[in-house]
Scaffold this active site. Structure first.
Site, PDB file in Angstrom:
ATOM      1  N   SER A   1       3.066  -2.049  10.231  1.00  0.00           N
ATOM      2  CA  SER A   1       4.884  -2.120  10.607  1.00  0.00           C
ATOM      3  C   SER A   1       5.085  -3.745   9.844  1.00  0.00           C
ATOM      4  CB  SER A   1       5.416  -1.960  11.631  1.00  0.00           C
ATOM      5  OG  SER A   1       4.338  -0.081  12.435  1.00  0.00           O
TER       6      SER A   1
ATOM      7  N   GLY B   1       2.625   2.390  11.306  1.00  0.00           N
ATOM      8  CA  GLY B   1       3.361   3.281  10.641  1.00  0.00           C
ATOM      9  C   GLY B   1       4.277   3.263  11.987  1.00  0.00           C
TER      10      GLY B   1
ATOM     11  N   HIS C   1      -9.781   1.185   4.777  1.00  0.00           N
ATOM     12  CA  HIS C   1      -8.267   0.809   5.905  1.00  0.00           C
ATOM     13  C   HIS C   1      -8.762   1.965   6.761  1.00  0.00           C
ATOM     14  CE1 HIS C   1      -4.095   2.594   6.282  1.00  0.00           C
ATOM     15  NE2 HIS C   1      -3.923   0.939   6.047  1.00  0.00           N
TER      16      HIS C   1
ATOM     17  N   GLY D   1       2.726  -1.069   4.242  1.00  0.00           N
ATOM     18  CA  GLY D   1       2.715   0.458   3.859  1.00  0.00           C
ATOM     19  C   GLY D   1       4.246   0.693   3.685  1.00  0.00           C
ATOM     20  N   GLY D   2       4.777   1.190   4.609  1.00  0.00           N
ATOM     21  CA  GLY D   2       5.533   2.342   4.182  1.00  0.00           C
ATOM     22  C   GLY D   2       7.413   1.084   3.822  1.00  0.00           C
TER      23      GLY D   2
ATOM     24  N   GLU E   1      -5.205  -5.448  10.439  1.00  0.00           N
ATOM     25  CA  GLU E   1      -4.341  -4.026  11.070  1.00  0.00           C
ATOM     26  C   GLU E   1      -4.787  -3.419  12.372  1.00  0.00           C
ATOM     27  OE1 GLU E   1      -2.245  -2.682   7.110  1.00  0.00           O
ATOM     28  OE2 GLU E   1      -4.051  -1.801   7.319  1.00  0.00           O
TER      29      GLU E   1
ATOM     30  N   ASN F   1       0.704  -1.237  -0.288  1.00  0.00           N
ATOM     31  CA  ASN F   1       0.153  -0.416   0.324  1.00  0.00           C
ATOM     32  C   ASN F   1       1.037   0.769   0.424  1.00  0.00           C
ATOM     33  OD1 ASN F   1      -2.120   1.957   0.819  1.00  0.00           O
ATOM     34  ND2 ASN F   1      -2.434   1.540   2.342  1.00  0.00           N
ATOM     35  N   TRP F   2       1.014   1.983  -1.119  1.00  0.00           N
ATOM     36  CA  TRP F   2       2.138   3.253  -1.698  1.00  0.00           C
ATOM     37  C   TRP F   2       1.298   4.436  -0.516  1.00  0.00           C
ATOM     38  CZ3 TRP F   2       4.151   3.095  -7.214  1.00  0.00           C
ATOM     39  CH2 TRP F   2       4.815   1.951  -7.187  1.00  0.00           C
ATOM     40  N   LYS F   3       0.146   4.297   0.048  1.00  0.00           N
ATOM     41  CA  LYS F   3      -1.129   5.445   0.323  1.00  0.00           C
ATOM     42  C   LYS F   3      -0.356   6.580  -0.610  1.00  0.00           C
ATOM     43  CE  LYS F   3       0.590   3.726   4.529  1.00  0.00           C
ATOM     44  NZ  LYS F   3      -0.236   3.509   6.103  1.00  0.00           N
TER      45      LYS F   3
ATOM     46  N   GLU G   1      -6.911   4.874   7.323  1.00  0.00           N
ATOM     47  CA  GLU G   1      -7.127   6.073   7.906  1.00  0.00           C
ATOM     48  C   GLU G   1      -8.047   7.027   6.656  1.00  0.00           C
ATOM     49  OE1 GLU G   1      -3.320   5.518   5.284  1.00  0.00           O
ATOM     50  OE2 GLU G   1      -1.698   5.071   7.175  1.00  0.00           O
TER      51      GLU G   1
HETATM   52  C1  PEP Z   1      -0.836  -0.121   6.017  1.00  0.00           C
HETATM   53  O1  PEP Z   1      -0.832   1.245   5.710  1.00  0.00           O
HETATM   54  O2  PEP Z   1      -2.158  -0.382   5.493  1.00  0.00           O
HETATM   55  C2  PEP Z   1       0.161  -0.238   6.763  1.00  0.00           C
HETATM   56  C3  PEP Z   1      -0.206  -1.980   7.257  1.00  0.00           C
HETATM   57  O3  PEP Z   1       1.255   0.975   7.241  1.00  0.00           O
HETATM   58  P1  PEP Z   1       2.755   0.325   7.536  1.00  0.00           P
HETATM   59  O4  PEP Z   1       2.679  -1.099   7.060  1.00  0.00           O
HETATM   60  O5  PEP Z   1       3.519   1.670   7.264  1.00  0.00           O
HETATM   61  O6  PEP Z   1       2.051   0.113   9.237  1.00  0.00           O
END
Ligand code: PEP
Length: 245
Positions: free
Chosen positions: A208, A170, A95, A229-230, A164, A7-9, A97
């Site tokens: 994470s 993050g 999500h 994500g990251g 999640e 997930n590049w956001k 966010e």
């Molecule tokens: C996400 O945005 O779905 C996520 C899991 O982010 P991160 O891996 O950065 O915690």
């Protein structure tokens, strides 16, 4: 086969996005035996260019959201058929966010899931508790409530739920293996009670996930893959996750 979704956001401009996608595609293509089912979800603006960069590699394309309606006067929104038209076969919905930042309710997420399924997209429906909810002993109930409200009654052929924990996204914090195992078992037993059968469902963990913890997380029973994500923004690290188990 484990499923790894990046997930590049809201990250990536043209050249960087295409080079990241090309690097992931080259790795997947060069080591098919090691490869998981891999999906990348860039921002809307990069869908077509990333789609071209990953074409023929085995990597699939997904969106990060879609509208509940097919078309019309909804300025700024992107519909599920538009994602499909842009080359997507997947979409992330609900999500945290979006639930937090855009006040998306379970009912809205459900309408989006229905729209995505009608368009032929596989949905990745996200659920997860906040830190206060976990500390208050309510994590299992919160997630069951989100599943109840966000998933349609009709079971699709292929579907994905991503657990999640909001406090792990993050932040560099991850849930313990025991907590992940317990939540994934809880999600499966909820789905088994609600639907006649749950074949075709994958339950992912997200929060994470990195190259150095992916092996442990992906080894937890009931974990069918990861939503990343990251770490999906760096080809080497994302590849380390893809090959971790
Ligand atoms: C996400 O945005 O779905 C996520 C899991 O982010 P991160 O891996 O950065 O915690």
């Amino acid at each position: 086969m484990p499923l790894i979704v990046g997930n590049w956001k809201m990250n990536g401009l043209g050249a960087d996005g295409v080079s990241l996608a090309s690097a992931v595609a080259a790795k997947v293509k060069s080591a098919p035996a090691k490869t998981r089912e891999v999906v990348v979800c860039p921002p809307f603006t990069l869908l077509e260019r990333v789609g071209a960069a990953i074409a023929g590699s085995g990597v699939s394309l997904g969106g990060q959201d879609c509208a509940p309606k097919v078309s019309g006067a909804f300025t700024g929104d992107v519909s599920a058929p538009m994602l499909k038209d842009a080359g997507c076969s997947w979409v992330i919905l609900g999500h945290s966010e979006r639930r937090a930042g855009h006040k998306e309710s379970d009912a809205l997420v459900r309408a989006k899931v229905e729209a995505a399924e009608a368009a032929g997209l596989v949905t990745i429906a996200c659920v997860g508790e906040t830190l206060a909810e976990r500390e208050g002993g309510r994590a299992l109930d919160v997630v069951a409530g989100q599943l109840q409200g966000s998933l349609p009654d009709k079971r699709p052929e292929r579907w994905v739920v991503a657990y999640e924990p909001v406090w792990a996204i993050g932040t560099g914090k991850t849930a313990t293996s025991d907590d992940i195992r317990a939540m994934h078992a809880h999600i499966r037993s909820y789905l088994e009670r609600r639907y006649d059968r749950i074949t075709g469902v994958s339950v992912l963990y997200g929060g994470s996930v990195k190259g150095d913890n992916a092996r442990e997380i992906l080894g937890v029973s009931g974990v069918d893959g990861a939503l990343v994500g990251g770490a999906s923004l760096k080809a080497e690290e994302f590849w380390a996750i893809c090959t971790a188990r």
